[in-house]
Scaffold this motif. Structure first.
Motif, PDB file in Angstrom:
ATOM      1  N   ASN A  92       0.833  -1.202   0.000  1.00  0.00           N
ATOM      2  CA  ASN A  92       0.000   0.000   0.000  1.00  0.00           C
ATOM      3  C   ASN A  92       0.870   1.255   0.000  1.00  0.00           C
ATOM      4  O   ASN A  92       1.858   1.339   0.708  1.00  0.00           O
ATOM      5  CB  ASN A  92      -0.924   0.011   1.218  1.00  0.00           C
ATOM      6  CG  ASN A  92      -2.212   0.762   0.932  1.00  0.00           C
ATOM      7  OD1 ASN A  92      -2.315   1.472  -0.053  1.00  0.00           O
ATOM      8  ND2 ASN A  92      -3.196   0.591   1.804  1.00  0.00           N
ATOM      9  N   THR A  93       0.502   2.210  -0.808  1.00  0.00           N
ATOM     10  CA  THR A  93       1.192   3.492  -0.851  1.00  0.00           C
ATOM     11  C   THR A  93       0.144   4.582  -0.768  1.00  0.00           C
ATOM     12  O   THR A  93      -1.057   4.333  -0.821  1.00  0.00           O
ATOM     13  CB  THR A  93       1.981   3.656  -2.174  1.00  0.00           C
ATOM     14  OG1 THR A  93       1.055   3.758  -3.267  1.00  0.00           O
ATOM     15  CG2 THR A  93       2.902   2.463  -2.416  1.00  0.00           C
TER      16      THR A  93
ATOM     17  N   PHE B 189      -0.759  -8.302   5.820  1.00  0.00           N
ATOM     18  CA  PHE B 189      -1.209  -7.062   5.185  1.00  0.00           C
ATOM     19  C   PHE B 189      -2.413  -6.483   5.923  1.00  0.00           C
ATOM     20  O   PHE B 189      -2.461  -5.291   6.228  1.00  0.00           O
ATOM     21  CB  PHE B 189      -1.563  -7.324   3.721  1.00  0.00           C
ATOM     22  CG  PHE B 189      -2.198  -6.135   3.038  1.00  0.00           C
ATOM     23  CD1 PHE B 189      -1.422  -5.075   2.614  1.00  0.00           C
ATOM     24  CD2 PHE B 189      -3.567  -6.084   2.839  1.00  0.00           C
ATOM     25  CE1 PHE B 189      -2.000  -3.977   1.994  1.00  0.00           C
ATOM     26  CE2 PHE B 189      -4.152  -4.997   2.217  1.00  0.00           C
ATOM     27  CZ  PHE B 189      -3.363  -3.929   1.792  1.00  0.00           C
ATOM     28  N   PHE B 190      -3.399  -7.331   6.219  1.00  0.00           N
ATOM     29  CA  PHE B 190      -4.591  -6.851   6.924  1.00  0.00           C
ATOM     30  C   PHE B 190      -4.237  -6.350   8.325  1.00  0.00           C
ATOM     31  O   PHE B 190      -4.801  -5.357   8.802  1.00  0.00           O
ATOM     32  CB  PHE B 190      -5.644  -7.950   7.007  1.00  0.00           C
ATOM     33  CG  PHE B 190      -6.447  -8.121   5.747  1.00  0.00           C
ATOM     34  CD1 PHE B 190      -6.654  -7.054   4.888  1.00  0.00           C
ATOM     35  CD2 PHE B 190      -7.003  -9.344   5.415  1.00  0.00           C
ATOM     36  CE1 PHE B 190      -7.403  -7.200   3.728  1.00  0.00           C
ATOM     37  CE2 PHE B 190      -7.750  -9.505   4.254  1.00  0.00           C
ATOM     38  CZ  PHE B 190      -7.950  -8.422   3.406  1.00  0.00           C
ATOM     39  N   ALA B 191      -3.308  -7.019   9.000  1.00  0.00           N
ATOM     40  CA  ALA B 191      -2.896  -6.578  10.334  1.00  0.00           C
ATOM     41  C   ALA B 191      -2.257  -5.193  10.264  1.00  0.00           C
ATOM     42  O   ALA B 191      -2.500  -4.330  11.127  1.00  0.00           O
ATOM     43  CB  ALA B 191      -1.918  -7.585  10.938  1.00  0.00           C
TER      44      ALA B 191
ATOM     45  N   ALA C  13      -2.852   0.780  10.999  1.00  0.00           N
ATOM     46  CA  ALA C  13      -2.893   2.115  10.398  1.00  0.00           C
ATOM     47  C   ALA C  13      -4.274   2.744  10.492  1.00  0.00           C
ATOM     48  O   ALA C  13      -4.469   3.891  10.066  1.00  0.00           O
ATOM     49  CB  ALA C  13      -2.454   2.033   8.938  1.00  0.00           C
ATOM     50  N   GLY C  14      -5.256   1.996  11.011  1.00  0.00           N
ATOM     51  CA  GLY C  14      -6.600   2.532  11.180  1.00  0.00           C
ATOM     52  C   GLY C  14      -7.455   2.499   9.937  1.00  0.00           C
ATOM     53  O   GLY C  14      -8.506   3.149   9.881  1.00  0.00           O
ATOM     54  N   ARG C  15      -7.046   1.712   8.933  1.00  0.00           N
ATOM     55  CA  ARG C  15      -7.816   1.649   7.686  1.00  0.00           C
ATOM     56  C   ARG C  15      -8.757   0.455   7.636  1.00  0.00           C
ATOM     57  O   ARG C  15      -9.547   0.314   6.707  1.00  0.00           O
ATOM     58  CB  ARG C  15      -6.863   1.628   6.489  1.00  0.00           C
ATOM     59  CG  ARG C  15      -6.166   2.961   6.233  1.00  0.00           C
ATOM     60  CD  ARG C  15      -5.344   2.934   4.958  1.00  0.00           C
ATOM     61  NE  ARG C  15      -4.140   2.154   5.110  1.00  0.00           N
ATOM     62  CZ  ARG C  15      -2.943   2.665   5.424  1.00  0.00           C
ATOM     63  NH1 ARG C  15      -2.830   3.978   5.640  1.00  0.00           N
ATOM     64  NH2 ARG C  15      -1.884   1.894   5.535  1.00  0.00           N
ATOM     65  N   LEU C  16      -8.671  -0.424   8.637  1.00  0.00           N
ATOM     66  CA  LEU C  16      -9.575  -1.570   8.748  1.00  0.00           C
ATOM     67  C   LEU C  16     -10.022  -1.697  10.195  1.00  0.00           C
ATOM     68  O   LEU C  16      -9.285  -1.336  11.113  1.00  0.00           O
ATOM     69  CB  LEU C  16      -8.871  -2.869   8.324  1.00  0.00           C
ATOM     70  CG  LEU C  16      -8.901  -3.281   6.852  1.00  0.00           C
ATOM     71  CD1 LEU C  16      -8.163  -4.606   6.685  1.00  0.00           C
ATOM     72  CD2 LEU C  16     -10.310  -3.405   6.318  1.00  0.00           C
TER      73      LEU C  16
END
Length: 215
Positions: A84-85, A146-148, A153-156
């Protein structure tokens, strides 16, 4: 007088190419014949190498099969587009991953190899375990990481990242992959794969309830 050259040992780069070509041929043959029905003599003949070469590089049929699975897995996991960028939204990253994932696992050779392994799983459980450990489980672990990171990062939303990874992979494969394994559906086109993955990502990230629904 023109000097003649004798064929010597292949260079390191050539050895790698020849080994990869042998593993490619072995994968096709395992997919066609299964583990139990395939002889190393057949592999040697089709790959145009000597039995001695196979034994010296791999040690036997079991080790050759393991090397085939590890090579496919190494190539697959190393190229998973899960970086992710700031330029990519989570939706875009997952769509890229989903397309790459489905394009690989729906190849005819992969479908046939998986079918052969599943057919022989009860008779040869160690090879089923080898396949799962070096293939599906590595993909699951990579997606879990990746999900962790996205959760941190607060995106999930918070939760079991491994569970989320498993649910997303199951949604990607879906009923279409099951039908393809049974020979009831052809390999999807790139356009069909993209449309399918976009639907999966949309429902996975945003759910099925309307925005004004009361939970």
């Amino acid at each position: 007088m023109k000097k003649t050259t004798r064929p010597g040992r292949p260079r390191k780069g050539e050895e790698t190419v020849r080994r990869d070509q042998l593993l490619d041929q072995a994968m096709q043959l395992f997919a066609e014949h299964g583990f139990g029905n395939l002889s190393l003599e057949t592999v040697a003949r089709e790959a145009q190498v000597s039995l001695r070469t196979i034994y010296s590089q791999f040690g036997g049929k079991e080790e050759l099969f393991g090397a085939v699975i590890r090579r496919v897995s190494d190539e697959f996991v190393a190229n998973l587009p899960l970086h992710n960028t700031t330029a990519d939204t989570l939706d875009e990253v997952l769509v890229n991953f989903g397309c790459f994932y489905l394009n690989r696992i729906t190849r005819s050779a992969c479908i046939c190899l998986r079918a052969q392994i599943m057919a022989e799983a009860h008779r040869l459980p160690e090879f089923a375990a080898e396949f799962y450990r070096n293939g599906p489980e590595r993909t699951l672990e990579r997606l879990t990481e990746f999900f962790a990171a996205e959760q941190q990062a607060g995106r999930l939303v918070e939760g079991d990242a491994r569970f989320l990874a498993g649910q997303f992979l199951n949604a990607l494969r879906g009923e279409r992959f099951h039908r393809q394994q049974l020979g009831l559906e052809a390999c999807p086109t790139e356009a069909e794969t993209l449309a399918w993955v976009r639907l999966v990502v949309q429902h996975f990230l945003h759910g099925c309830l309307p925005a004004d629904a009361v939970p």
